[in-house]
Design a protein around this motif. Structure first.
Motif, PDB file in Angstrom:
ATOM      1  N   CYS A 195       0.838  -1.212   0.000  1.00 28.63           N
ATOM      2  CA  CYS A 195       0.000   0.000   0.000  1.00 28.63           C
ATOM      3  C   CYS A 195       0.868   1.257   0.000  1.00 28.63           C
TER       4      CYS A 195
ATOM      5  N   ALA B 243       2.650   1.653  -3.395  1.00 25.21           N
ATOM      6  CA  ALA B 243       1.711   2.105  -4.428  1.00 25.21           C
ATOM      7  C   ALA B 243       1.482   3.614  -4.339  1.00 25.21           C
ATOM      8  N   MET B 244       1.288   4.131  -3.139  1.00 21.31           N
ATOM      9  CA  MET B 244       1.073   5.579  -2.984  1.00 21.31           C
ATOM     10  C   MET B 244       2.356   6.373  -3.233  1.00 21.31           C
TER      11      MET B 244
ATOM     12  N   ILE C 249      -6.194  -4.579   1.362  1.00 16.84           N
ATOM     13  CA  ILE C 249      -6.126  -3.157   1.748  1.00 16.84           C
ATOM     14  C   ILE C 249      -6.984  -2.924   2.985  1.00 16.84           C
TER      15      ILE C 249
ATOM     16  N   THR D 102     -10.364   8.054   0.915  1.00 16.31           N
ATOM     17  CA  THR D 102      -9.549   7.261   0.004  1.00 16.31           C
ATOM     18  C   THR D 102     -10.490   6.286  -0.680  1.00 16.31           C
TER      19      THR D 102
ATOM     20  N   ILE E 261     -11.231   3.046  -2.956  1.00 11.73           N
ATOM     21  CA  ILE E 261     -10.695   1.774  -3.440  1.00 11.73           C
ATOM     22  C   ILE E 261     -11.558   1.407  -4.636  1.00 11.73           C
TER      23      ILE E 261
ATOM     24  N   TYR F  73      -6.894   4.036  -4.592  1.00 11.99           N
ATOM     25  CA  TYR F  73      -6.250   2.765  -4.896  1.00 11.99           C
ATOM     26  C   TYR F  73      -7.088   2.131  -5.993  1.00 11.99           C
TER      27      TYR F  73
ATOM     28  N   THR G 159      -7.705  -1.567  -7.833  1.00  6.81           N
ATOM     29  CA  THR G 159      -7.450  -2.976  -7.595  1.00  6.81           C
ATOM     30  C   THR G 159      -8.048  -3.833  -8.702  1.00  6.81           C
TER      31      THR G 159
ATOM     32  N   LEU H 178      -2.566  -3.970  -7.407  1.00  7.89           N
ATOM     33  CA  LEU H 178      -2.998  -2.685  -6.901  1.00  7.89           C
ATOM     34  C   LEU H 178      -2.080  -1.598  -7.421  1.00  7.89           C
TER      35      LEU H 178
ATOM     36  N   ALA I  84      -1.940   3.038  -7.215  1.00  6.50           N
ATOM     37  CA  ALA I  84      -2.515   4.152  -6.466  1.00  6.50           C
ATOM     38  C   ALA I  84      -2.339   5.462  -7.222  1.00  6.50           C
TER      39      ALA I  84
END
Length: 190
Positions: free
Chosen positions: A25, A28-29, A54, A123, A125, A171, A173, A178, A180
């Protein structure tokens, strides 16, 4: 079978699996648009393993979640309640929102923070069929020059980035993959 589906599907080795998922996670960010693998969760359909991981990693009893119609099933609600203890709330109160891009519309319903507290934003998803085919060019923090990435639309994310430091983070998926898109990323059409 239904109760077994709800009670199972969490991390089999919680300490190691959650540490790996947390790292995915963060990566990815920190590196917008780059695809990460995230495994360990087996949530009930229609939640993907990546979305489940997540939630297992970032959600708890203090993390309000909005579930869009595309994913709002009794099994998903019970799985989140059992594994995360996260309250399910209306869109404007959510720290996290889960669903397909179409089901999460309009995105204006989600918190984007305030001038004093820009971190008080949602956030999203966003569950996708595939995130490997790029549709956008990204630039900004965490990207050396440009990075190509899949986005379900360009205009909404360009408008979101224009609000920085306000805005929502995302995010994306698909299966166990994944990626971001933080609000600080500049988005352009390929």
């Amino acid at each position: 079978m239904f109760e077994a589906e709800v009670l199972s599907g969490g991390f089999s080795n919680p300490a190691q699996d959650s540490a790996r998922a947390f790292r995915a996670c963060l990566e990815a960010m920190a590196r917008p648009g780059r695809i990460q693998q995230i495994v360990g969760a087996v949530p009930p359909a229609p939640l993907s393993p990546a979305a489940g991981a997540i939630l297992l990693t970032l959600a708890d009893a203090t993390t309000p979640i909005f579930i869009a119609k595309s994913h709002d099933t009794e099994a998903v609600r019970k799985w989140i309640a059992f594994h995360c203890s996260a309250p399910v709330v209306v869109s404007g109160e959510a720290d996290f929102a889960i669903g397909t891009w179409d089901a999460l519309q309009p995105v204006s319903q989600f918190a984007i923070g305030t001038a004093e507290y820009p971190d008080r934003s949602a956030t999203l998803i966003v569950e996708c069929e595939d995130i490997s085919a790029p549709t956008a060019a990204l630039s900004g923090p965490g990207i050396e020059t440009t990075q190509t990435a899949y986005l379900p639309t360009i205009d909404a994310f360009a408008a979101n980035g224009a609000q920085f430091p306000l805005g929502f983070d995302c995010y994306f998926t698909a299966g166990s993959q994944l990626s971001a898109l933080p609000r600080s990323t500049k988005v352009e059409t390929l």
